[in-house]
Design a protein around this motif. Structure first.
Motif, PDB file in Angstrom:
ATOM      1  N   PRO A  92       0.806  -1.229   0.000  1.00  0.00           N
ATOM      2  CA  PRO A  92       0.000   0.000   0.000  1.00  0.00           C
ATOM      3  C   PRO A  92       0.835   1.272   0.000  1.00  0.00           C
ATOM      4  CG  PRO A  92      -0.046  -1.022   2.173  1.00  0.00           C
ATOM      5  CD  PRO A  92       0.648  -1.982   1.266  1.00  0.00           C
ATOM      6  N   TRP A  93       2.112   1.184   0.344  1.00  0.00           N
ATOM      7  CA  TRP A  93       2.961   2.382   0.426  1.00  0.00           C
ATOM      8  C   TRP A  93       3.514   2.806  -0.940  1.00  0.00           C
ATOM      9  CZ3 TRP A  93       4.192  -2.505   2.022  1.00  0.00           C
ATOM     10  CH2 TRP A  93       5.202  -3.151   1.312  1.00  0.00           C
ATOM     11  N   THR A  94       3.271   2.022  -1.986  1.00  0.00           N
ATOM     12  CA  THR A  94       3.833   2.302  -3.307  1.00  0.00           C
ATOM     13  C   THR A  94       2.804   3.035  -4.157  1.00  0.00           C
ATOM     14  OG1 THR A  94       5.104   0.250  -3.116  1.00  0.00           O
ATOM     15  CG2 THR A  94       4.990   1.280  -5.294  1.00  0.00           C
ATOM     16  N   VAL A  95       3.039   4.303  -4.405  1.00  0.00           N
ATOM     17  CA  VAL A  95       2.045   5.137  -5.092  1.00  0.00           C
ATOM     18  C   VAL A  95       1.860   4.701  -6.542  1.00  0.00           C
ATOM     19  CG1 VAL A  95       3.708   6.896  -5.828  1.00  0.00           C
ATOM     20  CG2 VAL A  95       1.324   7.523  -5.469  1.00  0.00           C
ATOM     21  N   ALA A 103      22.960   4.122  13.264  1.00  0.00           N
ATOM     22  CA  ALA A 103      23.153   2.846  12.583  1.00  0.00           C
ATOM     23  C   ALA A 103      22.508   2.887  11.210  1.00  0.00           C
ATOM     24  CB  ALA A 103      22.570   1.706  13.405  1.00  0.00           C
ATOM     25  N   TYR A 104      23.051   2.079  10.309  1.00  0.00           N
ATOM     26  CA  TYR A 104      22.460   1.849   8.998  1.00  0.00           C
ATOM     27  C   TYR A 104      22.091   0.373   8.897  1.00  0.00           C
ATOM     28  CZ  TYR A 104      24.179   6.420   7.509  1.00  0.00           C
ATOM     29  OH  TYR A 104      24.400   7.763   7.395  1.00  0.00           O
ATOM     30  N   VAL A 105      20.839   0.097   8.508  1.00  0.00           N
ATOM     31  CA  VAL A 105      20.346  -1.276   8.413  1.00  0.00           C
ATOM     32  C   VAL A 105      19.904  -1.511   6.974  1.00  0.00           C
ATOM     33  CG1 VAL A 105      18.685  -2.966   9.254  1.00  0.00           C
ATOM     34  CG2 VAL A 105      19.580  -1.220  10.812  1.00  0.00           C
ATOM     35  N   GLU A 106      20.501  -2.512   6.335  1.00  0.00           N
ATOM     36  CA  GLU A 106      20.186  -2.819   4.937  1.00  0.00           C
ATOM     37  C   GLU A 106      19.264  -4.032   4.871  1.00  0.00           C
ATOM     38  OE1 GLU A 106      22.457  -3.965   0.745  1.00  0.00           O
ATOM     39  OE2 GLU A 106      23.605  -3.505   2.558  1.00  0.00           O
ATOM     40  N   PHE A 107      18.119  -3.868   4.203  1.00  0.00           N
ATOM     41  CA  PHE A 107      17.173  -4.966   4.004  1.00  0.00           C
ATOM     42  C   PHE A 107      17.317  -5.520   2.585  1.00  0.00           C
ATOM     43  CE2 PHE A 107      15.277  -2.876   7.621  1.00  0.00           C
ATOM     44  CZ  PHE A 107      14.719  -3.922   8.353  1.00  0.00           C
ATOM     45  N   GLU A 108      16.623  -6.613   2.326  1.00  0.00           N
ATOM     46  CA  GLU A 108      16.736  -7.260   1.026  1.00  0.00           C
ATOM     47  C   GLU A 108      16.149  -6.415  -0.083  1.00  0.00           C
ATOM     48  OE1 GLU A 108      15.219 -11.184   0.825  1.00  0.00           O
ATOM     49  OE2 GLU A 108      17.161 -12.077   1.244  1.00  0.00           O
ATOM     50  N   ASN A 109      15.062  -5.699   0.217  1.00  0.00           N
ATOM     51  CA  ASN A 109      14.421  -4.930  -0.842  1.00  0.00           C
ATOM     52  C   ASN A 109      13.738  -3.702  -0.258  1.00  0.00           C
ATOM     53  OD1 ASN A 109      11.764  -5.824   0.119  1.00  0.00           O
ATOM     54  ND2 ASN A 109      12.299  -7.783  -0.816  1.00  0.00           N
ATOM     55  N   GLU A 110      13.242  -2.879  -1.158  1.00  0.00           N
ATOM     56  CA  GLU A 110      12.612  -1.615  -0.774  1.00  0.00           C
ATOM     57  C   GLU A 110      11.348  -1.829   0.037  1.00  0.00           C
ATOM     58  OE1 GLU A 110      10.021   1.736  -3.188  1.00  0.00           O
ATOM     59  OE2 GLU A 110      11.532   0.568  -4.241  1.00  0.00           O
ATOM     60  N   ALA A 111      10.606  -2.902  -0.279  1.00  0.00           N
ATOM     61  CA  ALA A 111       9.328  -3.139   0.408  1.00  0.00           C
ATOM     62  C   ALA A 111       9.543  -3.404   1.892  1.00  0.00           C
ATOM     63  CB  ALA A 111       8.607  -4.315  -0.241  1.00  0.00           C
ATOM     64  N   SER A 157      10.518  -0.226   3.683  1.00  0.00           N
ATOM     65  CA  SER A 157       9.385   0.686   3.869  1.00  0.00           C
ATOM     66  C   SER A 157       8.493   0.238   5.016  1.00  0.00           C
ATOM     67  CB  SER A 157       8.571   0.767   2.570  1.00  0.00           C
ATOM     68  OG  SER A 157       9.374   1.218   1.514  1.00  0.00           O
ATOM     69  N   GLN A 158       8.251  -1.086   5.104  1.00  0.00           N
ATOM     70  CA  GLN A 158       7.449  -1.602   6.210  1.00  0.00           C
ATOM     71  C   GLN A 158       8.151  -1.352   7.544  1.00  0.00           C
ATOM     72  OE1 GLN A 158       4.558  -2.797   6.653  1.00  0.00           O
ATOM     73  NE2 GLN A 158       3.771  -3.296   4.649  1.00  0.00           N
ATOM     74  N   ALA A 159       9.474  -1.538   7.558  1.00  0.00           N
ATOM     75  CA  ALA A 159      10.220  -1.347   8.800  1.00  0.00           C
ATOM     76  C   ALA A 159      10.160   0.098   9.267  1.00  0.00           C
ATOM     77  CB  ALA A 159      11.672  -1.787   8.612  1.00  0.00           C
ATOM     78  N   VAL A 160      10.168   1.050   8.328  1.00  0.00           N
ATOM     79  CA  VAL A 160      10.070   2.469   8.706  1.00  0.00           C
ATOM     80  C   VAL A 160       8.752   2.731   9.418  1.00  0.00           C
ATOM     81  CG1 VAL A 160       9.839   4.807   7.803  1.00  0.00           C
ATOM     82  CG2 VAL A 160      11.609   3.329   6.932  1.00  0.00           C
ATOM     83  N   LEU A 161       7.675   2.203   8.833  1.00  0.00           N
ATOM     84  CA  LEU A 161       6.352   2.453   9.411  1.00  0.00           C
ATOM     85  C   LEU A 161       6.212   1.852  10.798  1.00  0.00           C
ATOM     86  CD1 LEU A 161       4.165   1.757   6.243  1.00  0.00           C
ATOM     87  CD2 LEU A 161       4.804   3.961   7.177  1.00  0.00           C
ATOM     88  N   LYS A 209      14.604   7.081  16.047  1.00  0.00           N
ATOM     89  CA  LYS A 209      14.021   7.637  14.838  1.00  0.00           C
ATOM     90  C   LYS A 209      14.526   6.823  13.652  1.00  0.00           C
ATOM     91  CE  LYS A 209      13.587  12.394  16.543  1.00  0.00           C
ATOM     92  NZ  LYS A 209      13.951  13.813  16.309  1.00  0.00           N
ATOM     93  N   VAL A 210      13.604   6.455  12.770  1.00  0.00           N
ATOM     94  CA  VAL A 210      13.936   5.594  11.636  1.00  0.00           C
ATOM     95  C   VAL A 210      13.474   6.274  10.352  1.00  0.00           C
ATOM     96  CG1 VAL A 210      13.704   3.298  10.637  1.00  0.00           C
ATOM     97  CG2 VAL A 210      13.612   3.575  13.113  1.00  0.00           C
ATOM     98  N   ALA A 211      14.351   6.295   9.354  1.00  0.00           N
ATOM     99  CA  ALA A 211      14.010   6.905   8.065  1.00  0.00           C
ATOM    100  C   ALA A 211      14.765   6.176   6.968  1.00  0.00           C
ATOM    101  CB  ALA A 211      14.373   8.393   8.051  1.00  0.00           C
ATOM    102  N   ILE A 212      14.288   6.327   5.731  1.00  0.00           N
ATOM    103  CA  ILE A 212      15.002   5.790   4.582  1.00  0.00           C
ATOM    104  C   ILE A 212      16.345   6.512   4.455  1.00  0.00           C
ATOM    105  CG2 ILE A 212      14.954   5.509   2.072  1.00  0.00           C
ATOM    106  CD1 ILE A 212      13.010   3.696   3.464  1.00  0.00           C
ATOM    107  N   SER A 213      17.397   5.762   4.201  1.00  0.00           N
ATOM    108  CA  SER A 213      18.742   6.339   4.126  1.00  0.00           C
ATOM    109  C   SER A 213      18.855   7.286   2.935  1.00  0.00           C
ATOM    110  CB  SER A 213      19.786   5.231   4.000  1.00  0.00           C
ATOM    111  OG  SER A 213      21.075   5.786   3.852  1.00  0.00           O
ATOM    112  N   ASN A 214      19.085   8.552   3.241  1.00  0.00           N
ATOM    113  CA  ASN A 214      19.262   9.576   2.204  1.00  0.00           C
ATOM    114  C   ASN A 214      20.195  10.646   2.752  1.00  0.00           C
ATOM    115  OD1 ASN A 214      19.041  11.061  -0.095  1.00  0.00           O
ATOM    116  ND2 ASN A 214      17.016  11.889   0.357  1.00  0.00           N
ATOM    117  N   PRO A 215      21.528  10.372   2.790  1.00  0.00           N
ATOM    118  CA  PRO A 215      22.467  11.333   3.392  1.00  0.00           C
ATOM    119  C   PRO A 215      22.408  12.672   2.685  1.00  0.00           C
ATOM    120  CG  PRO A 215      23.524   9.222   2.927  1.00  0.00           C
ATOM    121  CD  PRO A 215      22.187   9.194   2.257  1.00  0.00           C
TER     122      PRO A 215
END
Length: 946
Positions: free
Chosen positions: A361-364, A827-835, A838-842, A855-861
Motif C-alpha cells: 500500500p505504500w507504493t504510489v 546505525a544503517y540497516v540494509e534490508f533485502e528490498n525496498e518493500a 518501507s514496512q520497517a520504517v512504518l 528515529k527511523v528513516a530511509i537512508s538519504n544522506p
C-alpha cells in the motif's frame, strides 16, 4: 441407494483432506469425558498445582490479547500484531473473537497459504449443517483469490466431495476441479496432484455406473458407462499434454488402465510436453536449490516463459513468484503491466491490481496503475472515487507521492468532463477536486512532512491550464497564477515564462506585457532571459513608447543586478582574505609554540615537554593529523606533504598514556630519531596502502601490522610514521609485492586493532588526483536501507538485528562509531528490498529501545558541500575563487567567525532551482590577479576605508 454407495466409495478421498479434520473432531466427541482411571471427585496435589499454573497463564494470555487489540485500534496496519492476536485467540479457543480477528486481517491484507489453511480447517470442524457448509464454500472462494496456491485448491476440491450427496453435488465437484486445473494445473511441480485427484474422483464415479455381476446393462446404463469412460480418457490425454514432473508414471498408468491403444495424437502431445519439461527443468531446479525469496531465479523463469509466449504459463509463473515475493512492488508492477497490455481480461486485471495495492500500500505507482485500470475497464465512478480515498489513507512515505496520486485522480476527473457544455456536474466535481487537492497538500501533507511536496505548484498550474484552454476562463487562470507567484515562485524566471506562454496562447497582449514587466522586477535567478523576452515582445508588437519603456526598465534592472553581483563578489573576496590572514596567524603561532617547546627540551626540561605533548587522543586530531578527517565515520585521506616525506613535518602529534616505562620509551624514541627520513615513491602507489587511525601507543607497529597484513600477500615493507620526538603518529604505509595483495588489503578497512577501527585506503598522490576521495558507503538515496538515530550507546549489532529482523530479511547492519571506536547512537540497516525497508520504517519509527526512542528513516544522506573548482585561467561568473587551505583542508581551528546569516548571503550566484543556466554579459573573461599578502596594519586600513 446408488448415491449412498457412492458416498461410501468416496469416503477415503474426503477423509484425506479437509474432511479428515471433521472426522477426527467427531471421534473426539464420542470419547468419554475425563480419565476412566481417575478417582472421580478426588484430585491430587499435583493436579491442583498444574491447574493454578494454567489459570495464571490464561490470565496472562487474556491481558496480552487485550493489549494487542488496543494496539490494532491505534495502528490497524500492524501485520505482526494481527498474527500474534490470531495465534493467541486460537490457543485460547476464542472462536468468535478468532473469526472476527481473521476477518479484519483479511480485509486489510491478502493472507498467506498457511493462515488460510488454518482458518479453513477451523471452520470445517464447526461446519455441520448445510448452511454452515455454504459459508465454508464462500471462505474457500476468498482464499483462492488472494494467491494461486495448489494446496488450497486441492483442499477445496476434496472438501466439496463431502457435499456430493446434495443436489447437483457431482457437477459442483467437477466445476471446482476444472477451475483448479485452470488455475494451477500447469504448475510443473504441484499440478500433477490435482490431475490425479480429479481422475480418482471420476474413477470412483465409474464404479457406480458398473452393472451388477451377472446382469446385462440396459442401453441407458451402457451409454452412461461409455460417457464416464470417455471422461477419464479425456483427463488422461489432457494431463499428458502438460509438462509436469513424473510424466512418465502418468503415461505408464494410462497404458495400463486403457484397454485400447493410446492414440497417435496423444503420444505426439506427450512427447512435445516432455521436451517442454526438459526446457523448464533447469529453472525448476534453480528454484529448488535457491534460498527464499528466490527473486532472481523467478525473474529468469519469467523471462524464459515470456519468450515462449504462452499467456497461461506466464500468468502462472508470475503468480508463483508473487506468492513468495508479495512485498516486492516492482514485481507487481511488471505483472500488472503484462495483464494490462496483453490479457486485458477485466476480472483478472482488476483482481491483480487489488492484490498489489493490498500487499504494497505504500507504493504510489501501484495505486496509480489501479486507478487507470479501473477507468480502462469502465468501473463505476463511485468505486473509483472510493479506491482513491483508500489510496490517500495508505500512508505514503514521501510528500511527492501524494502529489502524484492527486494528479492521477484529477486527470481521471478531467477525462470525464464534456467541455463542449458551459457547465456540468462533472466540471464542478473537477473544480472541487482541484481545490481540495491544493488544501490537502497544504494542510495534511505539509503538517506530516514539513513540505507540501509541490513547491512549483504543478497542480495549480494544471488547474490554470484547464480553465484557460478548455473552459476559456482566463480570469480564473490569472487568479490561480497570482496565487502561485505568492507562494515564493515569483523569483524564478521559468515560472514567469510559463505564465507568459499561457497568456500568449489564451490571453491578450496587455496582460502579456504586464506579466513580463513584473517578471523583470521580481526575477532573481535569470533576469537577463526575462529581459530578452520582454524586448522581443515589444519588437514584434509594441509601439515606440512601449519599446523605450522596456529598454529603460531592462537596463535599470540589469544595472542593479550587476552591481549587486559585484558587491557580493567583493564581499566574498574580503572574507576569503580574512580567513587567509587568520590561517597565517595561526600557522605562525603554532610555529612559535613549537620552537619554544624545542628550546625547553634542549635546556633539559624534557619530562615537562612530554607531559605537555601527551594528551588524550583527539584533542588536536584534526589540526595535527597528516590527513583531513571528516567528523563521524569518514575515511582518512593521504595528505600532500606526506606524499613527499613520511616523518613528521607538520608539528607535534598527541599520544596516549604510555604502557611501558619511561626509560624504554625514551630509548625507542631516541633510536627512531636517528632513523633517516624515507621519501615516498609514488611509482609504487598501486602496490601500497595507507593505514591510519591506529593507536599512538602501539608498541611495535611494524611487527603488529605485518602479522595483520601477511594474510593478504607478501609484504615488502612497512613504513610507520613517527614525530620528531620519535613517537608513533598513528598511520603508516604498507607496500606489497603484488597489486592484488594491496586490493585484498582494502578488505581489512574498519578492522578493530587495539580497540580502535583501523582505516585502510588506497595510496593516492593528492597533487596528481586532487578530486580523489575514499568513502566506502553510498551518499545517495537508498530505498532498501534505513538510517536509525537515537540508539543507546550500549546497543549491540546483535540486539539491533533482533529488533529489525521481525520486519524483513536483514542483509547488513553498520553501527556508526567515532575514531576511537565508540558508538555514536547511529546505525544503517540494509534490508533485502525496498518493500521490507518501507514496512520497517512504518513499524519501527518511534520505537523504544532500552528506554531510548529511536528515529527511523530511509537512508538519504545530505549532499556533501564540495569546494568550488573553477576552470584554469578563468573565474566562475560573478564569483571569486574559493580559499584553498592546502592538502590538509580546513582544520578544526580554522573556523570562519562570520555570522551564518551573512554566509548564506555571500554566494553571489543564486542556486538555479528552476530554469536553465543563463550566461551573463557582465562576466569577466580576465583571469584573477594573485592576491597580495597583507599585514595586520594593511588589513586594518582596509576596514577603516569601508
Amino acid at each position: 441407494a446408488e448415491r449412498a454407495w457412492l458416498r461410501r466409495e468416496l469416503h477415503k478421498m474426503a477423509a484425506t483432506g479437509a474432511e479428515a479434520a471433521a472426522v477426527a473432531a467427531e471421534e473426539e466427541k464420542r470419547l468419554p469425558e475425563g480419565d476412566p482411571e481417575s478417582g472421580g471427585d478426588s484430585e491430587d496435589e499435583g493436579d491442583s498445582d498444574s491447574s493454578g499454573d494454567g489459570e495464571d497463564e490464561e490470565k496472562e494470555n487474556e491481558a496480552e490479547i487485550q493489549r494487542l487489540e488496543e494496539q490494532l485500534s491505534i495502528n490497524a496496519f500492524d501485520y505482526n500484531c494481527h498474527l500474534d492476536l490470531i495465534k493467541l485467540l486460537r490457543q485460547e479457543g476464542e472462536l468468535v473473537k478468532l473469526r472476527r480477528a481473521r476477518q479484519k486481517m483479511s480485509e486489510l491484507f491478502p493472507l498467506t497459504e498457511e493462515i488460510w489453511l488454518d482458518w479453513l480447517k477451523d471452520e470445517i470442524k464447526m461446519a455441520s449443517e448445510s448452511s454452515e457448509r455454504e459459508k465454508v464454500y464462500e471462505l474457500f472462494e476468498r482464499a483462492v483469490k488472494d494467491y494461486i496456491c495448489p494446496e488450497i485448491w486441492l483442499e477445496y476440491a476434496q472438501y466439496s466431495i463431502g457435499g456430493i450427496g446434495q443436489e447437483g453435488g457431482i457437477e459442483k465437484v467437477r466445476s471446482i476441479f476444472e477451475r483448479a486445473l485452470t488455475a494451477v494445473g500447469l504448475h510443473v511441480t504441484k499440478g500433477a496432484a490435482l490431475w490425479e485427484a480429479y481422475r480418482e474422483f471420476e474413477n470412483a464415479i465409474l464404479e457406480t455406473t458398473q452393472p451388477a455381476p451377472g446382469s446385462v446393462p440396459s442401453p441407458e446404463q451402457q451409454q452412461v458407462l461409455c460417457s464416464q469412460l470417455e471422461r477419464i480418457h479425456t483427463l488422461f490425454r489432457r494431463q499428458l499434454g502438460v509438462p509436469l514432473l513424473d510424466m512418465e508414471a502418468s503415461y505408464a498408468e494410462y497404458e495400463e488402465w486403457s484397454e485400447d491403444p493410446i492414440p497417435e495424437t496423444t503420444i505426439k502431445n506427450y512427447k512435445k510436453a516432455l521436451q517442454q519439461l526438459e526446457k523448464c527443468k533447469p529453472y525448476e531446479e534453480a528454484l529448488l536449490g535457491a534460498e527464499t525469496p528466490k527473486l532472481a531465479e523467478y525473474q529468469a523463469y519469467i523471462d524464459f516463459e515470456m519468450k515462449a509466449g504462452d499467456p497461461a504459463r506466464i500468468q502462472l509463473i508470475y503468480e508463483r513468484a508473487l506468492a513468495e515475493n508479495c512485498l516486492v512492488p516492482d514485481l507487481w508492477a511488471r505483472y500488472n503491466q503484462y495483464l494490462d497490455r496483453q490479457l486485458k481480461v477485466k476480472e483478472l486485471v482488476l483482481s491483480a491490481h487489488d492484490r498489489a495495492v493490498r500487499n504494497c500500500p505504500w507504493t504510489v505507482g501501484l495505486w496509480i496503475r489501479y486507478l487507470l485500470a479501473m477507468e480502462r475497464h469502465r468501473v463505476d465512478h463511485g468505486i473509483i472515487s472510493e479506491m482513491f480515498e483508500k489510496a490517500l489513507n495508505a500512508g505514503f512515505i514521501q510528500a511527492t507521492d501524494y502529489v502524484e496520486i492527486w494528479q492521477a485522480y484529477l486527470d481521471y476527473l478531467r477525462r470525464r468532463v464534456d467541455f463542449t457544455q458551459d457547465s456540468s456536474k462533472e466540471l464542478e466535481e473537477l473544480r472541487s477536486a482541484f481545490a481540495r487537492a491544493v488544501e490537502y497538500l497544504k494542510q495534511e501533507v505539509e503538517e506530516r512532512f514539513s513540505e507540501s511536496g509541490d513547491p512549483s505548484c504543478t497542480i495549480m498550474q494544471n488547474w490554470a491550464r484547464v480553465e484557460a484552454r478548455l473552459c476559456n476562463n482566463m480570469q480564473k487562470a490569472r487568479e490561480l497564477w497570482d496565487n502561485i507567484m505568492t507562494k515564493g515562485n515569483a523569483k524564478y524566471a521559468n515560472m514567469w515564462l510559463e505564465y507568459y506562454n499561457l497568456e500568449r496562447a489564451h490571453g491578450d497582449t496587455q496582460h502579456c506585457r504586464k506579466a513580463l514587466h513584473r517578471a523583470v522586477q521580481c526575477t532573481s535567478d535569470y533576469p537577463e532571459h526575462v529581459c530578452e523576452v520582454l524586448l522581443t515582445l515589444e519588437r514584434i508588437e509594441g509601439t515606440l513608447e512601449d519599446w523605450d519603456a522596456a529598454v529603460q526598465k531592462t537596463e535599470n534592472r540589469l544595472a542593479r543586478v550587476n552591481e549587486q553581483r559585484a558587491k557580493a563578489a567583493e564581499k566574498e573576496a574580503a572574507l576569503a582574505k580574512q580567513e587567509e590572514e587568520k590561517a597565517e596567524q595561526r600557522k605562525q603561532a603554532r610555529a612559535e609554540k613549537k620552537a619554544s617547546k624545542k628550546a625547553k627540551k634542549r635546556i633539559g626540561d624534557k619530562r615537562k615537554a612530554d607531559d605537555d605533548d601527551e594528551g588524550e587522543w583527539g584533542q588536536d586530531e584534526e589540526a595535527e593529523q597528516p590527513s583531513k578527517r571528516h567528523k563521524g565515520d569518514g575515511d582518512g585521506e593521504l595528505p600532500e606533504e606526506d606524499m613527499e616525506v613520511e616523518t613528521g613535518l607538520f608539528g607535534r602529534s598527541g599520544s596516549e598514556k604510555p604502557d611501558h616505562s619511561a626509560n624504554l620509551k625514551e630509548k625507542a624514541s631516541t633510536s627512531r630519531k636517528d632513523t633517516p627520513k624515507v621519501f615516498h615513491d609514488s611509482s609504487k602507489d598501486s602496490v601500497t596502502v595507507f593505514v591510519s587511525n591506529l593507536s599512538y601507543t602501539m608498541a611495535d607497529p611494524e611487527a603488529k601490522l605485518k602479522e595483520l597484513f601477511e594474510s593478504c600477500g607478501e609484504v615488502v615493507q612497512i613504513r610507520p610514521v613517527f614525530s620528531n620526538k620519535g613517537t608513533f603518529r598513528g598511520y603508516c604505509y604498507i607496500e606489497f609485492k603484488e597489486e592484488k595483495s594491496a586490493l585484498q588489503a582494502l578488505g581489512l578497512d574498519r578492522k578493530v586493532v587495539e580497540g580502535r577501527p583501523m582505516f585502510v585506503s588506497p595510496c593516492v598522490d593528492k597533487n596528481k588526483n586532487p578530486d580523489f576521495k575514499v568513502f566506502r558507503y553510498s551518499t545517495t538515496l537508498e530505498k532498501h536501507k534505513l538510517f536509525i538515530s537515537g540508539l543507546p550507546f550500549s546497543c549491540t549489532k546483535e540486539e539491533l538485528e533482533d529488533v529489525c529482523k521481525a520486519h524483513g530479511n536483514v542483509k547488513d547492519i553498520r553501527l556508526v562509531t567515532n575514531r576511537a571506536g565508540k558508538p555514536k547512537g547511529l546505525a544503517y540497516v540494509e534490508f533485502e528490498n525496498e518493500a521490507q525497508a518501507s514496512q520497517a520504517v512504518l513499524k519501527m519509527d518511534g520505537l523504544t529501545v532500552k528506554e531510548h526512542v529511536i528515529k527511523v528513516a530511509i537512508s538519504n544522506p545530505p549532499l556533501r558541500k564540495l569546494p568550488d573548482k573553477p576552470e584554469a585561467g578563468r573565474v566562475p561568473q560573478f564569483a571569486v575563487p574559493r580559499q584553498v587551505y592546502g592538502a590538509r583542508g580546513k582544520g578544526r581551528t580554522q573556523l570562519s567567525m562570520m555570522p551564518r546569516a551573512l554566509q548564506r548571503q555571500s554566494n553571489p550566484v543564486a542556486k538555479a532551482e528552476n530554469g536553465m543556466v543563463q550566461n551573463s554579459p557582465a562576466t569577466s573573461s580576465q583571469p584573477p590577479e594573485e592576491p597580495k599578502k597583507m599585514s595586520n596594519a594593511d588589513f586594518a586600513k582596509m576596514l577603516l576605508k569601508k
